[in-house]
Every structure is written in structure tokens, then in C-alpha cells.
Design a protein around this motif. Structure first.
Motif, PDB file in Angstrom:
ATOM      1  N   ARG A  11       0.801  -1.224   0.000  1.00  0.00           N
ATOM      2  CA  ARG A  11       0.000   0.000   0.000  1.00  0.00           C
ATOM      3  C   ARG A  11       0.835   1.275   0.000  1.00  0.00           C
ATOM      4  O   ARG A  11       0.364   2.316  -0.379  1.00  0.00           O
ATOM      5  N   GLY A  12       2.057   1.208   0.438  1.00  0.00           N
ATOM      6  CA  GLY A  12       2.866   2.419   0.489  1.00  0.00           C
ATOM      7  C   GLY A  12       4.268   2.060   0.905  1.00  0.00           C
ATOM      8  O   GLY A  12       4.550   0.902   1.194  1.00  0.00           O
ATOM      9  N   VAL A 127       8.906  10.658   1.951  1.00  0.00           N
ATOM     10  CA  VAL A 127       7.588  10.947   2.537  1.00  0.00           C
ATOM     11  C   VAL A 127       7.716  12.185   3.415  1.00  0.00           C
ATOM     12  O   VAL A 127       8.659  12.314   4.202  1.00  0.00           O
ATOM     13  N   LEU A 128       6.755  13.084   3.257  1.00  0.00           N
ATOM     14  CA  LEU A 128       6.793  14.349   3.994  1.00  0.00           C
ATOM     15  C   LEU A 128       5.675  14.347   5.034  1.00  0.00           C
ATOM     16  O   LEU A 128       4.511  14.146   4.681  1.00  0.00           O
ATOM     17  N   ALA A 151       1.529  14.137   4.394  1.00  0.00           N
ATOM     18  CA  ALA A 151       0.426  13.818   5.320  1.00  0.00           C
ATOM     19  C   ALA A 151       0.738  14.443   6.672  1.00  0.00           C
ATOM     20  O   ALA A 151       1.880  14.846   6.945  1.00  0.00           O
ATOM     21  N   GLY A 152      -0.262  14.516   7.505  1.00  0.00           N
ATOM     22  CA  GLY A 152      -0.036  14.989   8.872  1.00  0.00           C
ATOM     23  C   GLY A 152       0.384  13.825   9.753  1.00  0.00           C
ATOM     24  O   GLY A 152      -0.091  12.693   9.582  1.00  0.00           O
ATOM     25  N   MET A 153       1.315  14.094  10.679  1.00  0.00           N
ATOM     26  CA  MET A 153       1.689  13.110  11.685  1.00  0.00           C
ATOM     27  C   MET A 153       1.656  13.884  12.993  1.00  0.00           C
ATOM     28  O   MET A 153       2.656  14.480  13.403  1.00  0.00           O
ATOM     29  N   GLY A 176      -1.677   5.365   0.396  1.00  0.00           N
ATOM     30  CA  GLY A 176      -0.523   4.518   0.707  1.00  0.00           C
ATOM     31  C   GLY A 176       0.466   5.239   1.615  1.00  0.00           C
ATOM     32  O   GLY A 176       1.048   4.634   2.522  1.00  0.00           O
ATOM     33  N   VAL A 177       0.639   6.523   1.396  1.00  0.00           N
ATOM     34  CA  VAL A 177       1.546   7.312   2.237  1.00  0.00           C
ATOM     35  C   VAL A 177       0.980   7.401   3.654  1.00  0.00           C
ATOM     36  O   VAL A 177       1.696   7.212   4.653  1.00  0.00           O
TER      37      VAL A 177
END
Ligand code: NAD
Length: 522
Positions: A11-12, A127-128, A151-153, A176-177
């Protein structure tokens, strides 16, 4: 495994073991660097302020030493974690990073500019992730060549201790990210939940009523901060809303409320409070300024213990209701009446929970205030001025000694006005008189928390399970909103919301479509 490799489900990218760049070496960035290094990642730590990253690493060394001294971390593990963190003055030193977590100042333009710079520097498959607590992830990604990689983390403070991570997807985030960041957080020992990028994400949005309802009750002088705090703590919350706002800082709490309110186009549901505005303007910021609702360092003063006379001898006591609260009331009434050699009767089919004492009623709130019950005939009830309402009991097993809000109908006889509190005291609770408002304190607050969570689910922000996990882990709630709902009922919550809406009018207490449709999104 390289960061470009895909996870088993395909998926990622698999981010476990990825070389990580943390940008912003403040309170959050340092915590994220610590957790990642302890999980085995190589970490570059950068801050725009010269020397700040090295300083943060120095502080982390002391933190890790402290964990070793307390026996919580092996000395070699601490040394290895520290050795994995490299402070850098130039972003270009981390050009091999395949994952970035940004924790810089909470400013859209600063974050956009940083990610544009990083995108040009890092491999295309990097990945950001942003740790923003309030800015739209969709907006941060706007202008990027590969917005799907962002994406937000969203971590919670303090990062090493708080288990929750909200994984926030913007409109263009590749699922996926998001899935990869979710798995990464899990591999760091966190509990991740997926969220859609909307104001406040999950926790900061669903938690608003916890503060807002307390502030609304204070505005109309329905109760003191001490009474509100005592009632909600008795319901299982670790801190009452007033002491919690004092801890968070009224400036911070007000700013979050205002940002959620403005981001929702001034929806009345999120309207900030004049009470808090006045405190912020006056510098009464809570613990940090020495004065908020309470004075510090003393904090919450002991609650004055109200003195109640013993209830007059009754001829008949009937416990109404089928739920666990009715069972607890029956046991308490049996104990109270035992010295007189008789016990209460039980009526399970009346449609309400509480006690009828020689015709006077002590009713667990269904939302309607006592003055409304006193003049309304309804299912299972009858008109009669001698009525009092008491708050929803969330923990029936802990009824004895618990603070419980109650209100007596203003139309009630003078005798019942004194007897209502006396009967509650005789049942072993600590009754606290409040104004006769819809849903009193706990029922009102919990109904609004459930309503907000229901709306979040309705709008696809999160699942019910994610909302429950987020509220328990992000703000230490004793249960999640959907767990409260499972122990209550949709009709029960709608009843309290309806009574609030009838009492106050306006948009604030409108019921979520999810509740109106019986717990379905469509
Ligand atoms: P902080 O002020 O402690 O740290 C921010 C750091 O970023 C500072 O050291 C600053 O010098 C640096 N910085 C600012 N602009 C920069 C840039 N362009 N490039 C590199 N470094 C830069 O702030 P914090 O509390 O750690 O918050 C950081 C982020 O995390 C914010 O987005 C915040 O909303 C979010 N957040 C904070 C909390 C919290 O409780 N503090 C919780 C969750 C999320």
C-alpha cells in the motif's frame, strides 16, 4: 529495507528503518527525534536558529540519562539512541533522508516554504510529514510538485509519553503514504488513528465541548468552577474543565477554540466564550500567570461541604428505572431506610430513572430542567411542582460519595426545596446545587462530546473506534464518546440535545445527522 520498498500489503513505502530528518528542534521536534532514535532510526535534527539543534541534542542526552538513572532504559540503548541523532545546521546535510517530520513554527507560509525546499532537496520517493496541530494539511501541500507525498503526523505533548498519533490525510494525500505513516507510528509504540484534514482533526475538535459547556454554565452563573470540576471528576474525568483550562493556559485554549470557530466559518457550535476572553485580556492565563479560575500554586481549594438536614420520614419510596443507576439507587435507598425497618419499592416501567418520595420526584436528568418537568406531563411522569433533577451518573458503581449536581424546580414547595438535597445526601452522594439548566453538568457535557464525535464520523473525519482511541489517549478521557453512547442511548443523547436546543435556541445544540439517523452515516 529501503524506504522506497513497499510494505507487505503493497500500500505504500515501508518507513521502518527510514533515515529521518526532523525539522524544528523545539519541544515537539526534540521529542520526535528521541522517539525515532530509540526506535532505531538515523535522525538528522535541524532548526533555523543556529545552535538550536545541538542544544536540543544536549537536552535529549540529559533526558536519556535520566531514564537510565530511573532504570527505564539500558545505558547502552541510551547511548545508541543518542549516537543516532545528528544535529545539522544546513538542510542539505540530510539530502539522503527518505522521511521528514516537520515541527517548526505553526505558520502556513513557513511550512509551505520549508516543504517546497525539502521537495527540491530530497529523493522523489521521500515521505513528507507535518506535525501541525491546526493548519490544513491540504493547504500545506498546495504548491508542492508531489502533494500526494505529504500527510499529517500529529503527535501529542510530551511526545515520548503520549501514545496517540493522528495520521492526517489532506485532499491529495496518497492513501498509501498515510498507511505507511500509520505503520511507522505503530512501530514506534504509538497508537495511530486516521483522520481527515478538518479543523482540529479529531482530538482538538471533539474536545471543544468539554471546555465550551463549562464556560457556558459559568457565563450564566449556573455553578462555580469548583462545582463544575467536582462534578466532572466524579464522572471519571482526570481533571475538571476549569482546572484543565488553567493548566493548558487560557491564551492557548482560547486560541485553539477561536481557530476551530473561524475555520468553521463562525459556526455557533464552536463560538468562543466571553468568560475566557475576559480572562485572557486580563492576563489571568492559569497556572503560568499564577491566576486563572484558581490562584496558584495553591490550585483548586477544597469544596465547601454543604450541610443537609436529615430527610423527613417518608411513607413511601419508589425507585424508578431499569438501568444500573436505578439498581444503585435502590441499593442506596434500601441502606438509608433500613434503620426505619422498611425498604423502597421498585417500578421498572415508568420511563424515567430516579425516586418518587411520597409523590415528590427526584429524577435523573433526561435534559429537561426541573421547572419544565414540574409543569409538563409526559410518559411516565406527571405534573407536580415538587420535582428535582439530578445529573447523569456515568459510574453507578461509584455512586457513594460522588459529587452530583442537582437542581430543584423553582415552583417546588419550601419543604421539597430542602428535602431534595437531603434525600440525595441520605443516599450517600455528595449533592451540589446548581442552577436549573438543561442537562445540568455531566449529561450536557457528555451529550455534546458524543454529538461532536458523531458529526466527525458523519463527515468522514474518523471512525467511531478512532474517535474513542483518540479521546482516551490524546486527552485521557475515562471512556470514548462512542463507549459513552453504548452505555446510554441515541434517544437519550438526542433528548438532552433537544432540551438544550429548546432552552437556548440557535445552532449550537443542533443534533448530528449521524445521531438522527440512528447511528448511521447515510
Ligand atoms: P517550539 O516553538 O518549541 O519549536 C519550534 C522550533 O522550530 C523552534 O526551535 C524554531 O526555532 C524552529 N523553527 C521555526 N521556523 C523554522 C524553520 N522555518 N525552519 C526550521 N526551524 C524553524 O514549537 P513546538 O511546540 O515544538 O511546535 C512545533 C509544531 O508542532 C507546531 O506546528 C505546533 O503546532 C505543533 N504541535 C505542538 C504541540 C505542543 O503541545 N507544543 C502539540 C502538537 C503539535
Amino acid at each position: 529495507m529501503s524506504a522506497a520498498a513497499t510494505v507487505a500489503e503493497g500500500r505504500g513505502p515501508d518507513l521502518r528503518g527510514a533515515a529521518l530528518l526532523v525539522v524544528g528542534a523545539g519541544i515537539m521536534g526534540a521529542g520526535i527525534a528521541q522517539v525515532a532514535a530509540q526506535a532505531g532510526h538515523r535522525v538528522w535534527l535541524h532548526d533555523a536558529r543556529p545552535g538550536a539543534a545541538a542544544q536540543a541534542r544536549g537536552k535529549l542526552a540529559a533526558t536519556l540519562d535520566g531514564l537510565v538513572a530511573k532504570g527505564r532504559l539500558a545505558a547502552d540503548a541510551a547511548a545508541a539512541a543518542l549516537a543516532r541523532i545528528e544535529p545539522i545546521e544546513q538542510l542539505a546535510q540530510a539530502r539522503e533522508a527518505t522521511l521528514v517530520v516537520e515541527a517548526i513554527v505553526e505558520n502556513l507560509e513557513a511550512k509551505r516554504a520549508l516543504f517546497r525546499e525539502l521537495e527540491a532537496l530530497l529523493p522523489a520517493h521521500a515521505v513528507l510529514a507535518t506535525n501541525t496541530s491546526s493548519i490544513s494539511v491540504t493547504a500545506i501541500a498546495n504548491g508542492l510538485a508531489r502533494p500526494q507525498r505529504l500527510a499529517g503526523m500529529h503527535f501529542f505533548n510530551p511526545v515520548p509519553l503520549m501514545k496517540l498519533v493522528e495520521v492526517v490525510s489532506g485532499l491529495q494525500t496518497d492513501p498509501g503514504v498515510a498507511a505507511s505513516i500509520f505503520e511507522l507510528a505503530r512501530s514506534w509504540g504509538k497508537v495511530p488513528v486516521h483522520a481527515k484534514s478538518t479543523p482540529g482533526f479529531i482530538v482538538n475538535r471533539i474536545a471543544r465541548p468539554y471546555y465550551a459547556e463549562a464556560l457556558a454554565l459559568l457565563l450564566e452563573q449556573a455553578a462555580t468552577p469548583q462545582v463544575l470540576d467536582a462534578c466532572l471528576k466524579a464522572a471519571g474525568f482526570r481533571m475538571g474543565p476549569c482546572e484543565l483550562m488553567d493548566l493548558i493556559g487560557h491564551d492557548t485554549n482560547f486560541a485553539v477554540t477561536q481557530s476551530v470557530y473561524e475555520a468553521n466559518f463562525l459556526d455557533k457550535r464552536y463560538q468562543p466564550s466571553l468568560v475566557q476572553r475576559e480572562m485572557v485580556d486580563g492576563g489571568l492565563l492559569g497556572r503560568k500567570s499564577g491566576r486563572g479560575f484558581y490562584a496558584y500554586p495553591e490550585g483548586v481549594p477544597p469544596l465547601p461541604v454543604p450541610v443537609h438536614e436529615a430527610p423527613v420520614t417518608a411513607r413511601e419510596v419508589v425507585v424508578h428505572g431499569r438501568c444500573a443507576v436505578a439498581d444503585a439507587l435502590e441499593a442506596a435507598a434500601a441502606k438509608a431506610l433500613a434503620p426505619q425497618g422498611w425498604g423502597p419499592a421498585r417500578e421498572r416501567s415508568g420511563g424515567w430513572t430516579g425516586l418518587a418520595i411520597d409523590g415528590a420526584r427526584l429524577v435523573m436528568t433526561d435534559g429537561r430542567p426541573a421547572h419544565v418537568l414540574a409543569r409538563q406531563e409526559g410518559p411516565g411522569s406527571r405534573a407536580g411542582a415538587d420535582v428535582a433533577v439530578f445529573d447523569r451518573v456515568l459510574q453507578p458503581a461509584a455512586l457513594a460519595g460522588s459529587a452530583l449536581a442537582y437542581a430543584v424546580a423553582p415552583q417546588a414547595s419550601a419543604a421539597w426545596r430542602a428535602q431534595a438535597g437531603a434525600w440525595l445526601a441520605a443516599l450517600g452522594v455528595a449533592p451540589l446545587a446548581v442552577a436549573d439548566t438543561p442537562g445540568l453538568v455531566v449529561a450536557r457535557t457528555v451529550a455534546m462530546l458524543v454529538n461532536e464525535a458523531a458529526d466527525a464520523v458523519q463527515q468522514g473525519v474518523c471512525t467511531p473506534d478512532a474517535a474513542d482511541a483518540a479521546m482516551k489517549l490524546g486527552v485521557n478521557y475515562p471512556a470514548g464518546p462512542f463507549e459513552w453512547l453504548a452505555g446510554w442511548s441515541i434517544d437519550g443523547v438526542l433528548g438532552v440535545l433537544g432540551a438544550l436546543d429548546a432552552g437556548y435556541r440557535g445552532e449550537r445544540y443542533r443534533a448530528s445527522p449521524w445521531l438522527q439517523r440512528g447511528g448511521h452515516a447515510c
